[in-house]
Write a protein that holds these residues in place. Sequence first.
Motif, PDB file in Angstrom:
ATOM      1  N   LEU A   7       0.817  -1.220   0.000  1.00 52.03           N
ATOM      2  CA  LEU A   7       0.000   0.000   0.000  1.00 52.03           C
ATOM      3  C   LEU A   7       0.852   1.273   0.000  1.00 52.03           C
ATOM      4  CD1 LEU A   7      -2.810  -1.053   2.488  1.00 52.03           C
ATOM      5  CD2 LEU A   7      -2.837  -1.106  -0.001  1.00 52.03           C
ATOM      6  N   GLU A   8       2.169   1.093   0.094  1.00 49.46           N
ATOM      7  CA  GLU A   8       3.122   2.203   0.047  1.00 49.46           C
ATOM      8  C   GLU A   8       2.867   3.257   1.111  1.00 49.46           C
ATOM      9  OE1 GLU A   8       2.690   3.484  -4.006  1.00 49.46           O
ATOM     10  OE2 GLU A   8       3.825   1.780  -4.776  1.00 49.46           O
ATOM     11  N   CYS A   9       2.580   2.801   2.351  1.00 46.21           N
ATOM     12  CA  CYS A   9       2.408   3.741   3.464  1.00 46.21           C
ATOM     13  C   CYS A   9       2.578   2.996   4.786  1.00 46.21           C
ATOM     14  CB  CYS A   9       1.032   4.405   3.414  1.00 46.21           C
ATOM     15  SG  CYS A   9      -0.323   3.289   3.760  1.00 46.21           S
ATOM     16  N   ALA A  10       2.851   3.751   5.847  1.00 44.04           N
ATOM     17  CA  ALA A  10       2.945   3.167   7.184  1.00 44.04           C
ATOM     18  C   ALA A  10       1.523   2.914   7.700  1.00 44.04           C
ATOM     19  CB  ALA A  10       3.677   4.109   8.119  1.00 44.04           C
ATOM     20  N   ILE A  11       1.343   1.787   8.384  1.00 44.63           N
ATOM     21  CA  ILE A  11       0.020   1.432   8.883  1.00 44.63           C
ATOM     22  C   ILE A  11       0.085   1.291  10.404  1.00 44.63           C
ATOM     23  CG2 ILE A  11      -1.845  -0.256   8.788  1.00 44.63           C
ATOM     24  CD1 ILE A  11      -0.794  -1.054   6.008  1.00 44.63           C
ATOM     25  N   PRO A  12      -0.672   2.117  11.145  1.00 43.49           N
ATOM     26  CA  PRO A  12      -0.666   2.011  12.608  1.00 43.49           C
ATOM     27  C   PRO A  12      -1.363   0.735  13.092  1.00 43.49           C
ATOM     28  CG  PRO A  12      -2.042   3.861  11.868  1.00 43.49           C
ATOM     29  CD  PRO A  12      -1.464   3.215  10.654  1.00 43.49           C
ATOM     30  N   ASP A  13      -1.033   0.321  14.311  1.00 42.11           N
ATOM     31  CA  ASP A  13      -1.603  -0.911  14.877  1.00 42.11           C
ATOM     32  C   ASP A  13      -3.122  -0.859  14.977  1.00 42.11           C
ATOM     33  OD1 ASP A  13       0.851  -2.127  15.082  1.00 42.11           O
ATOM     34  OD2 ASP A  13       1.171  -1.524  17.170  1.00 42.11           O
ATOM     35  N   GLU A  14      -3.696   0.330  15.214  1.00 43.09           N
ATOM     36  CA  GLU A  14      -5.157   0.446  15.325  1.00 43.09           C
ATOM     37  C   GLU A  14      -5.838   0.008  14.027  1.00 43.09           C
ATOM     38  OE1 GLU A  14      -3.430   3.893  15.805  1.00 43.09           O
ATOM     39  OE2 GLU A  14      -2.744   2.686  17.490  1.00 43.09           O
ATOM     40  N   VAL A  15      -5.202   0.297  12.894  1.00 40.27           N
ATOM     41  CA  VAL A  15      -5.763  -0.103  11.602  1.00 40.27           C
ATOM     42  C   VAL A  15      -5.754  -1.625  11.474  1.00 40.27           C
ATOM     43  CG1 VAL A  15      -5.443   0.018   9.097  1.00 40.27           C
ATOM     44  CG2 VAL A  15      -5.157   2.066  10.489  1.00 40.27           C
ATOM     45  N   PHE A  16      -4.655  -2.253  11.911  1.00 45.36           N
ATOM     46  CA  PHE A  16      -4.591  -3.712  11.881  1.00 45.36           C
ATOM     47  C   PHE A  16      -5.677  -4.318  12.776  1.00 45.36           C
ATOM     48  CE2 PHE A  16      -0.213  -3.065  10.306  1.00 45.36           C
ATOM     49  CZ  PHE A  16      -0.263  -3.900   9.196  1.00 45.36           C
ATOM     50  N   ASP A  17      -5.941  -3.674  13.924  1.00 43.56           N
ATOM     51  CA  ASP A  17      -7.007  -4.150  14.816  1.00 43.56           C
ATOM     52  C   ASP A  17      -8.368  -4.061  14.118  1.00 43.56           C
ATOM     53  OD1 ASP A  17      -5.074  -4.542  16.730  1.00 43.56           O
ATOM     54  OD2 ASP A  17      -5.497  -2.672  17.806  1.00 43.56           O
ATOM     55  N   GLY A  18      -8.600  -2.957  13.407  1.00 38.88           N
ATOM     56  CA  GLY A  18      -9.852  -2.792  12.675  1.00 38.88           C
ATOM     57  C   GLY A  18     -10.009  -3.832  11.574  1.00 38.88           C
ATOM     58  N   ILE A  19      -8.922  -4.116  10.863  1.00 40.34           N
ATOM     59  CA  ILE A  19      -8.956  -5.132   9.806  1.00 40.34           C
ATOM     60  C   ILE A  19      -9.226  -6.497  10.419  1.00 40.34           C
ATOM     61  CG2 ILE A  19      -7.596  -6.304   8.032  1.00 40.34           C
ATOM     62  CD1 ILE A  19      -6.117  -3.594   7.626  1.00 40.34           C
ATOM     63  N   ALA A  20      -8.637  -6.774  11.581  1.00 38.97           N
ATOM     64  CA  ALA A  20      -8.866  -8.050  12.271  1.00 38.97           C
ATOM     65  C   ALA A  20     -10.338  -8.206  12.642  1.00 38.97           C
ATOM     66  CB  ALA A  20      -7.986  -8.138  13.518  1.00 38.97           C
ATOM     67  N   GLN A  21     -10.983  -7.114  13.066  1.00 37.23           N
ATOM     68  CA  GLN A  21     -12.408  -7.174  13.400  1.00 37.23           C
ATOM     69  C   GLN A  21     -13.249  -7.477  12.170  1.00 37.23           C
ATOM     70  OE1 GLN A  21     -13.174  -3.427  15.298  1.00 37.23           O
ATOM     71  NE2 GLN A  21     -12.388  -4.105  17.287  1.00 37.23           N
ATOM     72  N   VAL A  22     -12.900  -6.876  11.036  1.00 37.92           N
ATOM     73  CA  VAL A  22     -13.619  -7.144   9.788  1.00 37.92           C
ATOM     74  C   VAL A  22     -13.426  -8.604   9.368  1.00 37.92           C
ATOM     75  CG1 VAL A  22     -13.724  -6.605   7.323  1.00 37.92           C
ATOM     76  CG2 VAL A  22     -13.559  -4.759   8.994  1.00 37.92           C
ATOM     77  N   LEU A  23     -12.194  -9.102   9.516  1.00 42.76           N
ATOM     78  CA  LEU A  23     -11.926 -10.512   9.180  1.00 42.76           C
ATOM     79  C   LEU A  23     -12.739 -11.440  10.063  1.00 42.76           C
ATOM     80  CD1 LEU A  23      -8.027 -10.533   8.701  1.00 42.76           C
ATOM     81  CD2 LEU A  23      -9.781 -10.595   6.935  1.00 42.76           C
ATOM     82  N   ALA A  24     -12.831 -11.121  11.346  1.00 43.96           N
ATOM     83  CA  ALA A  24     -13.605 -11.947  12.271  1.00 43.96           C
ATOM     84  C   ALA A  24     -15.077 -11.936  11.883  1.00 43.96           C
ATOM     85  CB  ALA A  24     -13.421 -11.458  13.694  1.00 43.96           C
ATOM     86  N   ALA A  25     -15.612 -10.762  11.556  1.00 46.21           N
ATOM     87  CA  ALA A  25     -17.013 -10.647  11.155  1.00 46.21           C
ATOM     88  C   ALA A  25     -17.254 -11.405   9.844  1.00 46.21           C
ATOM     89  CB  ALA A  25     -17.399  -9.179  11.004  1.00 46.21           C
ATOM     90  N   GLN A  26     -16.302 -11.324   8.930  1.00 45.87           N
ATOM     91  CA  GLN A  26     -16.420 -12.008   7.651  1.00 45.87           C
ATOM     92  C   GLN A  26     -16.411 -13.524   7.867  1.00 45.87           C
ATOM     93  OE1 GLN A  26     -16.842  -9.746   5.434  1.00 45.87           O
ATOM     94  NE2 GLN A  26     -16.633 -10.702   3.484  1.00 45.87           N
ATOM     95  N   GLY A  27     -15.581 -13.994   8.780  1.00 38.76           N
ATOM     96  CA  GLY A  27     -15.511 -15.417   9.070  1.00 38.76           C
ATOM     97  C   GLY A  27     -16.809 -15.941   9.675  1.00 38.76           C
ATOM     98  N   GLU A  28     -17.473 -15.122  10.501  1.00 39.38           N
ATOM     99  CA  GLU A  28     -18.733 -15.517  11.118  1.00 39.38           C
ATOM    100  C   GLU A  28     -19.848 -15.586  10.093  1.00 39.38           C
ATOM    101  OE1 GLU A  28     -19.472 -12.711  14.230  1.00 39.38           O
ATOM    102  OE2 GLU A  28     -17.640 -13.232  15.297  1.00 39.38           O
ATOM    103  N   ALA A  29     -19.791 -14.719   9.084  1.00 44.09           N
ATOM    104  CA  ALA A  29     -20.847 -14.651   8.073  1.00 44.09           C
ATOM    105  C   ALA A  29     -20.828 -15.877   7.155  1.00 44.09           C
ATOM    106  CB  ALA A  29     -20.706 -13.377   7.251  1.00 44.09           C
ATOM    107  N   GLU A  30     -19.657 -16.487   7.000  1.00 46.91           N
ATOM    108  CA  GLU A  30     -19.545 -17.633   6.082  1.00 46.91           C
ATOM    109  C   GLU A  30     -20.036 -18.916   6.695  1.00 46.91           C
ATOM    110  OE1 GLU A  30     -15.567 -17.811   4.606  1.00 46.91           O
ATOM    111  OE2 GLU A  30     -15.698 -15.802   3.800  1.00 46.91           O
TER     112      GLU A  30
END
Length: 94
Positions: A71-94
């Motif tokens: 993505l050519e940018c620095a990514i803070p840990d809070e963003v990774f936490d948000g992505i993890a929440q989306v992944l968890a929600a996506q996993g529950e939906a399947e």
Amino acid sequence: MEQKAKKIPMRQCLGCNEHKPKRELIRVVRTPEGEVVADTTGKKNGRGAYLCPSGECLRRAQKSRRLERALECAIPDEVFDGIAQVLAAQGEAE
């Protein structure tokens, strides 16, 4: 008349390096404003990278900084936490 099989777009996961159908992966986008978010629709504007919907692939991409390079940018840990929440929600939906 013979119908051609529809081509399935393939993308590479930044965590496990496997090529998978685009619809099976989660798109992470750096928007033109510089914000990094998980794109569940796959249609947001910006530079995108793909991850399997598993926490393991997210951890690998974070540890190796492959997501930041893609993505050519620095990514803070809070963003990774948000992505993890989306992944968890996506996993529950399947």
